[in-house]
Design a protein around this motif. Structure first.
Motif, PDB file in Angstrom:
ATOM      1  N   VAL A   2      -6.269  -0.617 -11.960  1.00  0.00           N
ATOM      2  CA  VAL A   2      -6.816  -1.804 -12.385  1.00  0.00           C
ATOM      3  C   VAL A   2      -6.753  -3.529 -10.959  1.00  0.00           C
ATOM      4  O   VAL A   2      -7.706  -3.842 -11.098  1.00  0.00           O
ATOM      5  CB  VAL A   2      -5.698  -2.403 -13.335  1.00  0.00           C
ATOM      6  N   PHE A   3      -6.160  -2.877 -10.318  1.00  0.00           N
ATOM      7  CA  PHE A   3      -5.974  -3.683  -9.124  1.00  0.00           C
ATOM      8  C   PHE A   3      -5.027  -2.580  -7.835  1.00  0.00           C
ATOM      9  O   PHE A   3      -4.571  -1.817  -7.600  1.00  0.00           O
ATOM     10  CB  PHE A   3      -5.236  -5.699  -9.175  1.00  0.00           C
ATOM     11  N   TYR A   4      -5.337  -3.535  -6.659  1.00  0.00           N
ATOM     12  CA  TYR A   4      -4.735  -2.751  -5.322  1.00  0.00           C
ATOM     13  C   TYR A   4      -4.142  -3.773  -4.946  1.00  0.00           C
ATOM     14  O   TYR A   4      -4.289  -5.317  -4.925  1.00  0.00           O
ATOM     15  CB  TYR A   4      -5.609  -2.131  -4.377  1.00  0.00           C
ATOM     16  N   GLU A   5      -3.107  -3.139  -3.678  1.00  0.00           N
ATOM     17  CA  GLU A   5      -2.049  -4.258  -2.763  1.00  0.00           C
ATOM     18  C   GLU A   5      -2.957  -4.022  -0.904  1.00  0.00           C
ATOM     19  O   GLU A   5      -2.677  -2.222  -1.492  1.00  0.00           O
ATOM     20  CB  GLU A   5      -1.055  -4.590  -3.134  1.00  0.00           C
ATOM     21  N   LEU A   6      -2.470  -4.450  -0.494  1.00  0.00           N
ATOM     22  CA  LEU A   6      -2.362  -3.668   1.219  1.00  0.00           C
ATOM     23  C   LEU A   6      -1.200  -4.679   1.712  1.00  0.00           C
ATOM     24  O   LEU A   6      -1.440  -6.046   1.299  1.00  0.00           O
ATOM     25  CB  LEU A   6      -3.813  -3.819   1.560  1.00  0.00           C
ATOM     26  N   GLY A   7      -0.807  -3.937   2.439  1.00  0.00           N
ATOM     27  CA  GLY A   7      -0.035  -5.206   3.102  1.00  0.00           C
ATOM     28  C   GLY A   7       1.118  -4.596   3.975  1.00  0.00           C
ATOM     29  O   GLY A   7       0.764  -2.916   4.586  1.00  0.00           O
ATOM     30  N   GLY A   8       2.035  -4.777   4.588  1.00  0.00           N
ATOM     31  CA  GLY A   8       3.201  -4.403   4.964  1.00  0.00           C
ATOM     32  C   GLY A   8       4.820  -4.375   5.398  1.00  0.00           C
ATOM     33  O   GLY A   8       4.753  -5.874   5.260  1.00  0.00           O
ATOM     34  N   ILE A   9       5.497  -4.833   6.468  1.00  0.00           N
ATOM     35  CA  ILE A   9       5.893  -5.111   6.501  1.00  0.00           C
ATOM     36  C   ILE A   9       6.031  -5.219   8.470  1.00  0.00           C
ATOM     37  O   ILE A   9       5.900  -4.182   8.918  1.00  0.00           O
ATOM     38  CB  ILE A   9       7.751  -4.494   6.416  1.00  0.00           C
ATOM     39  N   ARG A  10       6.278  -6.471   8.816  1.00  0.00           N
ATOM     40  CA  ARG A  10       6.404  -6.562  10.459  1.00  0.00           C
ATOM     41  C   ARG A  10       7.227  -7.173  10.832  1.00  0.00           C
ATOM     42  O   ARG A  10       8.107  -7.431  10.156  1.00  0.00           O
ATOM     43  CB  ARG A  10       5.073  -7.292  10.329  1.00  0.00           C
ATOM     44  N   GLN A  11       7.320  -6.492  12.854  1.00  0.00           N
ATOM     45  CA  GLN A  11       8.363  -6.622  12.792  1.00  0.00           C
ATOM     46  C   GLN A  11       8.205  -7.897  13.981  1.00  0.00           C
ATOM     47  O   GLN A  11       6.996  -7.956  14.461  1.00  0.00           O
ATOM     48  CB  GLN A  11       8.686  -5.928  14.342  1.00  0.00           C
TER      49      GLN A  11
END
Length: 164
Positions: A80-89
């Protein structure tokens, strides 16, 4: 009159209760000091169910001042959909960032835009970002709570994941 007050009270309490696991970053608030080691338990391959389908998140361990993730929702055997990302310092704190993509990988946000959530606090087994909360249940189970706003409505959605 009593019925009207009862209805108003019910609406008020249901709205408040709907967001009991997430917090909003306070206006003029200060971000707390934190580092990726404090949230490294999020790493792993996680699967769950939400929105009538299967959800999958894969989080990398900390490396290069970040933890990267991918997410997808699969319903009726189709993405249906995607997400890309992260947690950054960033400096001495953390920021959670993501971008949404349709099943054809066309972005929902503008080219240079991301959904950014400042760190609010880390308490016990929970990490609170602005309207996103990560909760460690055990080494093999986590919950992620997300505030979703659509058509003027606000709802807190719980994603329960088991480690694969």
């Amino acid at each position: 009159m009593k019925n009207a007050l009862l209805i108003i009270a019910l609406v008020f309490f249901s709205c408040c209760k709907a967001q009991e696991n997430t917090v909003k970053f306070p206006e003029n608030g200060m971000v707390p000091k934190a580092n990726l080691n404090q949230v490294s338990w999020i790493q792993g391959h996680w699967k769950g169910e939400a929105f009538g389908g299967i959800t999958e998140e894969i989080w990398s361990p900390p490396l290069g001042d970040s933890m990267m993730f991918s997410f997808k929702l699969v319903s009726d055997g189709k993405v249906v959909f995607y997400e890309l990302g992260g947690i950054r310092q960033v400096d001495e704190t953390l920021i959670f960032q993501l971008k949404h993509f349709g099943n054809d990988f066309k972005g929902w946000e503008e080219k240079d835009e991301t959904v950014d959530a400042k760190l609010v606090k880390i308490e016990g087994n929970r990490v609170y970002f602005d309207e996103f909360t990560f909760e460690k249940i055990s080494d093999t189970e986590i919950n992620i709570y997300v505030v979703i706003k659509e058509n003027g409505e606000t709802e807190e959605v719980k994603f329960n994941y088991k480690k694969q």
